[in-house]
Motif scaffolding. Structure first.
Motif, short mmCIF file in Angstrom:
data_model
loop_
_atom_site.label_atom_id
_atom_site.label_comp_id
_atom_site.label_asym_id
_atom_site.label_seq_id
_atom_site.Cartn_x
_atom_site.Cartn_y
_atom_site.Cartn_z
N TYR A 193 -0.82 12.32 82.97
CA TYR A 193 0.60 11.98 82.98
C TYR A 193 1.47 13.14 82.45
CZ TYR A 193 -1.43 7.38 83.55
OH TYR A 193 -2.16 6.32 84.00
N TYR A 194 2.46 13.50 83.24
CA TYR A 194 3.38 14.57 82.88
C TYR A 194 4.67 13.93 82.37
CZ TYR A 194 6.05 18.94 83.29
OH TYR A 194 6.81 20.05 83.03
N ILE A 195 4.75 13.79 81.05
CA ILE A 195 5.92 13.16 80.42
C ILE A 195 6.92 14.27 80.11
CG2 ILE A 195 6.71 11.68 78.53
CD1 ILE A 195 3.71 10.88 78.17
N TRP A 196 8.12 14.18 80.66
CA TRP A 196 9.08 15.27 80.49
C TRP A 196 10.51 14.73 80.53
CZ3 TRP A 196 12.50 17.39 84.35
CH2 TRP A 196 12.45 16.73 85.58
N GLY A 197 11.46 15.64 80.37
CA GLY A 197 12.87 15.29 80.49
C GLY A 197 13.35 14.35 79.40
N ALA A 198 14.16 13.36 79.80
CA ALA A 198 14.79 12.46 78.84
C ALA A 198 13.76 11.67 78.03
CB ALA A 198 15.73 11.49 79.56
N THR A 199 12.70 11.22 78.69
CA THR A 199 11.67 10.44 77.98
C THR A 199 11.01 11.28 76.90
OG1 THR A 199 11.27 9.11 79.97
CG2 THR A 199 9.56 9.09 78.27
N ALA A 200 10.63 12.52 77.25
CA ALA A 200 10.01 13.41 76.27
C ALA A 200 10.98 13.76 75.15
CB ALA A 200 9.50 14.68 76.94
N THR A 213 8.49 18.64 77.20
CA THR A 213 7.39 17.92 77.82
C THR A 213 6.39 17.52 76.74
OG1 THR A 213 5.89 19.79 78.22
CG2 THR A 213 7.62 19.39 79.86
N VAL A 214 5.65 16.45 76.99
CA VAL A 214 4.55 16.04 76.11
C VAL A 214 3.45 15.45 76.99
CG1 VAL A 214 5.68 13.82 75.58
CG2 VAL A 214 3.88 14.74 74.04
N PRO A 215 2.66 16.31 77.62
CA PRO A 215 1.64 15.84 78.56
C PRO A 215 0.59 14.96 77.89
CG PRO A 215 1.99 18.22 78.74
CD PRO A 215 2.68 17.78 77.50
N TRP A 216 0.07 14.00 78.65
CA TRP A 216 -1.02 13.14 78.17
C TRP A 216 -1.94 12.83 79.34
CZ3 TRP A 216 -3.89 11.63 74.40
CH2 TRP A 216 -4.69 10.48 74.53
N GLY A 217 -3.17 13.38 79.32
CA GLY A 217 -4.11 13.15 80.41
C GLY A 217 -3.48 13.53 81.74
N ALA A 270 3.64 19.12 67.43
CA ALA A 270 2.87 20.24 67.99
C ALA A 270 2.44 19.97 69.43
CB ALA A 270 1.64 20.51 67.12
N ASN A 271 2.47 18.71 69.86
CA ASN A 271 2.06 18.38 71.23
C ASN A 271 3.19 18.53 72.25
OD1 ASN A 271 -0.61 17.72 70.56
ND2 ASN A 271 -0.02 15.66 69.93
N TYR A 272 4.37 18.90 71.77
CA TYR A 272 5.52 19.06 72.67
C TYR A 272 5.67 20.51 73.09
CZ TYR A 272 6.80 14.29 71.51
OH TYR A 272 6.80 12.94 71.37
N LEU A 273 5.98 20.70 74.36
CA LEU A 273 6.19 22.03 74.92
C LEU A 273 7.59 22.11 75.49
CD1 LEU A 273 2.87 22.18 76.99
CD2 LEU A 273 3.23 23.14 74.69
N VAL A 274 8.10 23.33 75.61
CA VAL A 274 9.35 23.57 76.33
C VAL A 274 9.01 24.30 77.61
CG1 VAL A 274 11.55 24.78 76.33
CG2 VAL A 274 10.78 23.64 74.25
N GLN A 275 9.40 23.71 78.74
CA GLN A 275 9.16 24.32 80.03
C GLN A 275 10.47 24.42 80.79
OE1 GLN A 275 5.99 21.78 81.60
NE2 GLN A 275 4.44 23.11 80.69
N MET A 278 13.51 11.93 73.97
CA MET A 278 13.68 10.80 73.06
C MET A 278 12.43 10.62 72.19
SD MET A 278 15.81 7.94 75.27
CE MET A 278 15.28 8.33 76.94
N LEU A 279 11.26 10.83 72.77
CA LEU A 279 10.03 10.73 71.98
C LEU A 279 9.96 11.84 70.94
CD1 LEU A 279 7.49 9.82 74.80
CD2 LEU A 279 8.02 8.42 72.79
N ARG A 280 10.41 13.03 71.30
CA ARG A 280 10.40 14.13 70.34
C ARG A 280 11.37 13.82 69.19
NH1 ARG A 280 8.95 19.22 69.19
NH2 ARG A 280 10.46 20.48 68.05
#
Length: 199
Positions: A181-188, A175-179, A157-162, A190-192
C-alpha cells in the motif's frame, strides 16, 4: 489491577496544540487565492485492536470516483446538510463506506483541519473501533478495506518526502508506505500530524 490502554498516546496527542495542515505544506511557493472556497469534510481515523496491537482502518478508494480515485484514504467525505457536525459526518460516511455502525465507535476527539488540493477542508475524527467490526466495502466507493499497525504509522522515521510533476510544477508530499500500500498525500500528512503529536 488496571490494564494499560494501548491508545493512551493517541488520547494524549489530542490535547497537544498544533496548527492546521495542508497539502501545500511542503510547497511554500504555491500561491493560494485568499477568497478560495473550501468545502468542509471529515474522515474517521479509527483504531482497532484484535489482539495484535492497535491498527488503523484504511480504504483503497474506487478507481471510478471523481476525487482521489484509487488512492488510500480514511473512511469519510464531505459534510452533508443533515449532518449535526463533523463527527456526525465521519460516522455517517464510515457506515456508508465500510459498514461501521455508530455504536461500534468510541469517539476520542478531533485533530486540526487539513486543506486538500481538491479544495476540501478535512477534519480528522479519532476513535476506537470495537473488535467485532466486520468490514463491508461499498462497491461504488471502496475497492478494499485494510488495517495498518499504529506502531508503524506513529513512527515519524517511517515517513518519506517524495515528489512528482503536478500542473507543470514539482510538487512535494508525504508518504508512509506499508507493504503493497502506497499511503501518500492528505492521508499521509494527517497521519504524520498525529505521529508528531505522539512523540
Amino acid at each position: 489491577m488496571a490494564t494499560h490502554d494501548p491508545l493512551v498516546g493517541v488520547k494524549q496527542a489530542l490535547g497537544r496544540p498544533s496548527a492546521e495542515s495542508s497539502d501545500f505544506d511542503l510547497n511554500p511557493d504555491v500561491s493560494l487565492p485568499a477568497g478560495r472556497k473550501l468545502r468542509p469534510a471529515a474522515v474517521l481515523v479509527g483504531f482497532i485492536d484484535r489482539g495484535a496491537g492497535p491498527h488503523v482502518v484504511l480504504t483503497k478508494r474506487s478507481s471510478r470516483l471523481k476525487h482521489h480515485p484509487g488512492q488510500i484514504a480514511f473512511p469519510g467525505g464531505k459534510v452533508d446538510e443533515g449532518d449535526v457536525d463533523v463527527v456526525d459526518t465521519a460516522l455517517r460516511e464510515a457506515w456508508e463506506e465500510v459498514g461501521l455502525r455508530r455504536d461500534q465507535v468510541e469517539v476520542f476527539g478531533t485533530l486540526p483541519r487539513h486543506e486538500t488540493v481538491t479544495s476540501f477542508t478535512v477534519t480528522p475524527v479519532l476513535g476506537r473501533i470495537s473488535d467485532d467490526f466486520a468490514p463491508v466495502a461499498e462497491p461504488g466507493e471502496v475497492d478494499e478495506i485494510f488495517e495498518v499497525p499504529l506502531a508503524h504509522l506513529a513512527d515519524p522515521a517511517n515517513y518519506l518526502v517524495q515528489s512528482r510533476r503536478w500542473r507543470g510544477q514539482r510538487r512535494y508530499y508525504h508518504t508512509v508506505p506499508w507493504g503493497p500500500y502506497y499511503i501518500w498525500g492528505a492521508t499521509a500528512r494527517m497521519l504524520r500530524g498525529l505521529a508528531e503529536r505522539m512523540v
